[in-house]
Design a protein around this motif. Structure first.
Motif, PDB file in Angstrom:
ATOM      1  N   ILE A   1      12.351   4.201   7.096  1.00  0.00           N
ATOM      2  CA  ILE A   1      12.874   3.028   6.987  1.00  0.00           C
ATOM      3  C   ILE A   1      11.969   1.848   6.989  1.00  0.00           C
ATOM      4  N   THR A   2      10.487   2.211   7.167  1.00  0.00           N
ATOM      5  CA  THR A   2       9.516   1.213   7.020  1.00  0.00           C
ATOM      6  C   THR A   2       8.980   1.263   5.569  1.00  0.00           C
ATOM      7  N   GLY A   3       9.296   1.894   4.797  1.00  0.00           N
ATOM      8  CA  GLY A   3       9.027   1.975   3.404  1.00  0.00           C
ATOM      9  C   GLY A   3       7.454   2.689   3.116  1.00  0.00           C
ATOM     10  N   TYR A   4       6.418   1.858   3.258  1.00  0.00           N
ATOM     11  CA  TYR A   4       5.170   2.522   2.811  1.00  0.00           C
ATOM     12  C   TYR A   4       4.560   3.040   3.832  1.00  0.00           C
ATOM     13  N   ARG A   5       4.642   4.325   3.940  1.00  0.00           N
ATOM     14  CA  ARG A   5       4.528   5.360   4.902  1.00  0.00           C
ATOM     15  C   ARG A   5       3.744   6.537   4.544  1.00  0.00           C
ATOM     16  N   GLU A   6       2.526   7.202   5.048  1.00  0.00           N
ATOM     17  CA  GLU A   6       2.059   8.225   4.467  1.00  0.00           C
ATOM     18  C   GLU A   6       2.540   9.554   5.484  1.00  0.00           C
ATOM     19  N   PRO A   7       3.260  10.347   4.771  1.00  0.00           N
ATOM     20  CA  PRO A   7       3.993  11.386   5.443  1.00  0.00           C
ATOM     21  C   PRO A   7       2.723  12.459   6.020  1.00  0.00           C
ATOM     22  N   ARG A   8       3.650  13.182   6.878  1.00  0.00           N
ATOM     23  CA  ARG A   8       2.883  14.345   7.442  1.00  0.00           C
ATOM     24  C   ARG A   8       3.676  15.560   7.566  1.00  0.00           C
ATOM     25  N   PRO A   9       3.135  16.862   7.132  1.00  0.00           N
ATOM     26  CA  PRO A   9       4.179  17.875   7.248  1.00  0.00           C
ATOM     27  C   PRO A   9       4.579  18.313   8.709  1.00  0.00           C
TER      28      PRO A   9
ATOM     29  N   GLY B   1       7.909  -0.245 -12.054  1.00  0.00           N
ATOM     30  CA  GLY B   1       6.631  -0.471 -12.032  1.00  0.00           C
ATOM     31  C   GLY B   1       5.968   0.097 -10.661  1.00  0.00           C
ATOM     32  N   GLU B   2       4.733   0.356 -10.717  1.00  0.00           N
ATOM     33  CA  GLU B   2       3.870   1.182  -9.679  1.00  0.00           C
ATOM     34  C   GLU B   2       2.611   0.548  -9.431  1.00  0.00           C
ATOM     35  N   ALA B   3       2.591  -0.713  -9.850  1.00  0.00           N
ATOM     36  CA  ALA B   3       1.243  -1.421  -9.724  1.00  0.00           C
ATOM     37  C   ALA B   3       0.929  -1.716  -8.297  1.00  0.00           C
ATOM     38  N   VAL B   4      -0.463  -1.615  -7.728  1.00  0.00           N
ATOM     39  CA  VAL B   4      -0.658  -2.067  -6.304  1.00  0.00           C
ATOM     40  C   VAL B   4      -1.095  -3.488  -6.132  1.00  0.00           C
ATOM     41  N   GLY B   5      -0.428  -3.998  -5.287  1.00  0.00           N
ATOM     42  CA  GLY B   5      -1.026  -5.535  -4.794  1.00  0.00           C
ATOM     43  C   GLY B   5      -0.301  -6.502  -5.401  1.00  0.00           C
ATOM     44  N   LEU B   6       0.365  -6.400  -6.792  1.00  0.00           N
ATOM     45  CA  LEU B   6       0.827  -7.477  -7.529  1.00  0.00           C
ATOM     46  C   LEU B   6       1.915  -6.676  -8.226  1.00  0.00           C
ATOM     47  N   PHE B   7       2.935  -7.508  -8.914  1.00  0.00           N
ATOM     48  CA  PHE B   7       3.951  -7.190  -9.735  1.00  0.00           C
ATOM     49  C   PHE B   7       3.566  -7.163 -11.186  1.00  0.00           C
ATOM     50  N   PHE B   8       3.854  -6.279 -11.956  1.00  0.00           N
ATOM     51  CA  PHE B   8       4.070  -6.205 -13.426  1.00  0.00           C
ATOM     52  C   PHE B   8       5.095  -5.711 -14.208  1.00  0.00           C
ATOM     53  N   ALA B   9       5.295  -4.378 -14.460  1.00  0.00           N
ATOM     54  CA  ALA B   9       6.649  -4.015 -14.893  1.00  0.00           C
ATOM     55  C   ALA B   9       7.748  -3.922 -13.938  1.00  0.00           C
ATOM     56  N   ASP B  10       7.435  -4.453 -12.686  1.00  0.00           N
ATOM     57  CA  ASP B  10       8.551  -4.374 -11.617  1.00  0.00           C
ATOM     58  C   ASP B  10       9.352  -5.586 -11.870  1.00  0.00           C
ATOM     59  N   GLN B  11      10.238  -6.027 -12.795  1.00  0.00           N
ATOM     60  CA  GLN B  11      10.825  -7.180 -13.098  1.00  0.00           C
ATOM     61  C   GLN B  11      12.324  -7.115 -12.805  1.00  0.00           C
ATOM     62  N   VAL B  12      12.860  -6.292 -12.550  1.00  0.00           N
ATOM     63  CA  VAL B  12      14.312  -6.253 -12.246  1.00  0.00           C
ATOM     64  C   VAL B  12      14.756  -7.205 -11.119  1.00  0.00           C
TER      65      VAL B  12
ATOM     66  N   LEU C   1       2.082 -10.928   0.752  1.00  0.00           N
ATOM     67  CA  LEU C   1       1.695  -9.955   2.119  1.00  0.00           C
ATOM     68  C   LEU C   1       2.560  -8.917   2.796  1.00  0.00           C
ATOM     69  N   ALA C   2       4.071  -9.275   2.548  1.00  0.00           N
ATOM     70  CA  ALA C   2       4.896  -8.194   2.945  1.00  0.00           C
ATOM     71  C   ALA C   2       4.912  -6.859   2.450  1.00  0.00           C
ATOM     72  N   ASP C   3       5.455  -5.771   3.046  1.00  0.00           N
ATOM     73  CA  ASP C   3       5.833  -4.765   2.132  1.00  0.00           C
ATOM     74  C   ASP C   3       6.659  -4.938   1.071  1.00  0.00           C
ATOM     75  N   PHE C   4       6.533  -4.192  -0.009  1.00  0.00           N
ATOM     76  CA  PHE C   4       6.994  -4.494  -1.189  1.00  0.00           C
ATOM     77  C   PHE C   4       8.300  -4.095  -1.133  1.00  0.00           C
ATOM     78  N   ASP C   5       8.909  -3.047  -0.172  1.00  0.00           N
ATOM     79  CA  ASP C   5      10.300  -2.997   0.340  1.00  0.00           C
ATOM     80  C   ASP C   5      10.979  -4.259   0.699  1.00  0.00           C
ATOM     81  N   ASP C   6      10.155  -4.719   1.343  1.00  0.00           N
ATOM     82  CA  ASP C   6      10.703  -6.162   1.962  1.00  0.00           C
ATOM     83  C   ASP C   6      10.814  -7.326   1.235  1.00  0.00           C
ATOM     84  N   ILE C   7       9.836  -7.161   0.153  1.00  0.00           N
ATOM     85  CA  ILE C   7       9.782  -8.317  -0.753  1.00  0.00           C
ATOM     86  C   ILE C   7      10.692  -8.261  -1.914  1.00  0.00           C
TER      87      ILE C   7
END
Length: 610
Positions: free
Chosen positions: A161-169, A307-318, A328-334
């Motif tokens: 639910i928090t979006g950006y999270r590094e998973p662990r097995p 799009g998959e840019a880090v920090g800013l938006f490029f192809a992610d235009q929809v 500054l917020a998580d992209f999932d919240d932006i």
């Protein structure tokens, strides 16, 4: 503590932690191998100790289940493997040691669906066979072995639910002999029932369940430059309800609410900002998924990521964006979910998408007097007055349409797209009431956005590019003689980036970004003919990723205009996460980042996932 001192401390801390981790890694590398109960030995000692035949990857299969996607790697015999994950682009990487892929007929599987985009198999040096599972987001997962016949099984679960999270097995008990089928099914799209999950974890096909997950957390921020004071104390609750109506139809209902106590605790902000940012209750991703073989249909309120840019938006235009806190917020919240219909067709090496958006959404920006307000194009000494925005009506003629086609060709992931949309940022048409008073009437105009993305992996380095051509953009100008203060011009936005994992532990991302306005007018407000920007990101983990330091730096390459974002995350079990960090800006007032030079902040976040 001055800003420069904060920057120096952040960079030195990152360099120190990276060097320390490198030394520890080399120390562990040189240490003698520990004894293990596993019947197979590591690749470093296998050749000398036994005459085992080389494991062969015979086939790779997958099945899209409602709650996760299962990938099965069929091998001729037990194989040792190493596991890693990367965030940009998101993927799980399984390196099979001393393995052969000559008998594998399909080395590329275009999976599609909600979790996995594609599976690729390549042969690297030193006898390593690499299986790369390209996911749409970093997700929770588990990996385990089965025998008789030998298989490596990977379950890609729901996105957290928090979006950006590094998973662990997660650990899984070895399956009992009675659980295993007598023989491997011949079909490529494997049934989930072929390899049962742990007891009680997954319902039977005939049983329909509802899964409720969520997130509750607090983020508190404190301004550390200029006037030091509390700027945020937001308490957030997110809820998601998921279920399935049939084997081919599933649904999701998501919502979010928050209350920012800073407005009751302090008197730092005017009433218009309090009204805009103190509380919110909204329906988030809520949709119906229908799977029809190679075709998938999603109808409802959703986010569509191109799009998959880090920090800013490029192809992610929809999707429209919530930029009240800049980026500054998580992209999932932006990203703001929008009511739309998405049709996807997945072939062996291709993927086709069509999107129709009948209900319009537009970018949100900080109000005047907020922590991150949007700038208005006025000369020095002029007071701006902004009228209410004239937004297009929600009807068929005003709908937004888009299409994207992807093809995997010889290790290259190629994508082209076009979007017929509205400018998510309003154009501020100006009228001059008096020499010291300008009135602005915001209005949204149509845009045509075309572009492409390319990604490939060469010697463990992932190279990628995103290119967009925006036609019909209106730019604000500072010229009192102009009738409306607006000039129309097309522009190009692109990035070239690379991802590499240093010593298999430190994730590194480097990007070069350029914005070109061919018909640039010197009167444009805060726009350059050619603007060059670069970003640099490092992230690593200690103690099985319980502690994760990272830093992101974005900077203009021609003048002082930058943003530095150091952060350290701490994880407690599977549910708790604590993060402390800072957002530091530097530059002139007319810069993308420098405009917030006096708004540096330190923050702490604590989250609980359930």
């Amino acid at each position: 503590m001055t800003k420069r001192l904060c920057i120096v401390i952040a960079i030195l801390a990152l360099v120190f932690s990276t060097c320390l981790f490198t030394l520890v890694s080399y120390a562990q590398k040189d240490a003698p191998l520990k004894k293990t109960n596993d019947k197979t030995t590591s690749s470093a000692t296998g050749k000398a100790r036994q005459k085992a035949t080389t494991p062969k990857i015979k086939r790779i299969r997958f099945h899209r289940h409602n709650k996760y996607t299962r990938v099965v790697i069929d091998v001729s015999e037990a194989a040792q493997y190493a596991l890693a994950s990367q965030n940009t682009p998101p993927a799980l990487i399984i390196d099979l040691l001393q393995a052969d892929i000559s008998e594998l007929k399909k080395k590329v599987l275009n999976v599609g669906g909600e979790r996995i985009k594609a599976i690729e198999v390549v042969k690297l040096g030193w006898g390593i066979a690499r299986v790369t599972i390209k996911t749409k987001f970093i997700r929770d997962y588990r990996i385990f072995k089965l025998k008789d016949p030998s298989r490596i099984v990977i379950d890609i679960k729901e996105k957290t639910i928090t979006g950006y999270r590094e998973p662990r097995p997660t650990k899984r008990p070895r399956a009992q002999e009675a659980e295993l089928p007598d023989e491997i099914p011949d079909k490529i799209d494997e049934s989930y029932d072929d390899y049962p999950a742990q007891p009680g974890e997954t319902p039977g096909r005939s049983e329909r369940t509802i899964k409720i997950s969520g997130f509750v957390g607090n983020e508190t921020a404190y301004r550390i430059s200029d006037k030091r004071e509390l700027t945020k104390s937001r308490n957030t609750l997110k809820l998601n309800l998921r279920g399935e109506l049939t084997d081919n139809i599933s649904y999701r209902i998501g919502g979010r609410s928050y209350y920012d106590a800073v407005f009751d605790m302090t008197g730092n902000y005017p009433d218009n900002v309090e009204k805009d940012q103190e509380t919110e209750l909204e329906l988030r991703e809520t949709y119906l998924d229908v799977s029809l073989g190679n075709m998938d249909l999603r109808i409802g309120k959703q986010t569509i990521v191109w799009g998959e840019a880090v920090g800013l938006f490029f192809a992610d235009q929809v999707n429209a964006k919530d930029l009240r806190e800049f980026v500054l917020a998580d992209f999932d919240d932006i990203r703001k979910p929008q009511w739309s219909a998405l049709v996807e067709y997945t072939g062996d090496l291709s993927h086709l998408e069509f999107v129709w958006i009948p209900v319009l959404e537009f970018n949100d920006y900080g109000e005047s007097g907020s922590e991150f307000p949007v700038a208005i194009a006025v000369p020095m000494g002029v007071t701006p007055t902004v009228a209410s925005t004239d937004e297009p009506a929600n009807n068929f003629n005003n709908s937004e349409l888009g299409a994207r086609f992807s093809y995997f060709l010889g290790g290259w992931d190629l994508t082209v797209f076009h979007l017929y949309t509205w400018d998510k940022t309003a154009t501020n048409y100006r009228s001059i009431t008096s020499p010291t008073l300008h009135t602005f009437n915001p209005n949204h105009e149509r845009l045509n956005i075309s572009g492409f993305t390319v990604a490939t992996e060469i010697r463990n380095i992932i190279f990628k590019t995103e290119f967009t051509y925006i036609k019909g953009k209106r730019f604000s100008i500072i010229d009192s003689s102009d009738s409306d203060g607006i000039v129309q011009a097309d522009y190009i936005d692109y990035l070239i980036g690379m991802d590499y994992t240093i010593l298999k532990k430190v994730e590194m991302n480097i990007q070069f970004m350029q914005k070109i306005i061919p018909d640039h007018d010197g009167r444009f407000f805060r726009e350059e003919h050619i603007k060059n920007t670069a970003s640099f990101r490092l992230k690593t983990g200690f103690y099985d990723n319980i502690i994760e330091p990272e830093i992101l730096i974005l900077s203009n390459l021609e003048e002082t205009d930058l943003m530095i974002r150091p952060k350290v995350s701490f994880r407690g079990g599977q549910n708790w996460q604590l993060a402390v960090g800072a957002d530091i800006f530097a530059g002139e007032e007319d810069g993308l980042f420098g405009q917030y030079d006096k708004n540096d902040r330190a923050y702490m976040k604590i989250d609980y996932n359930f």
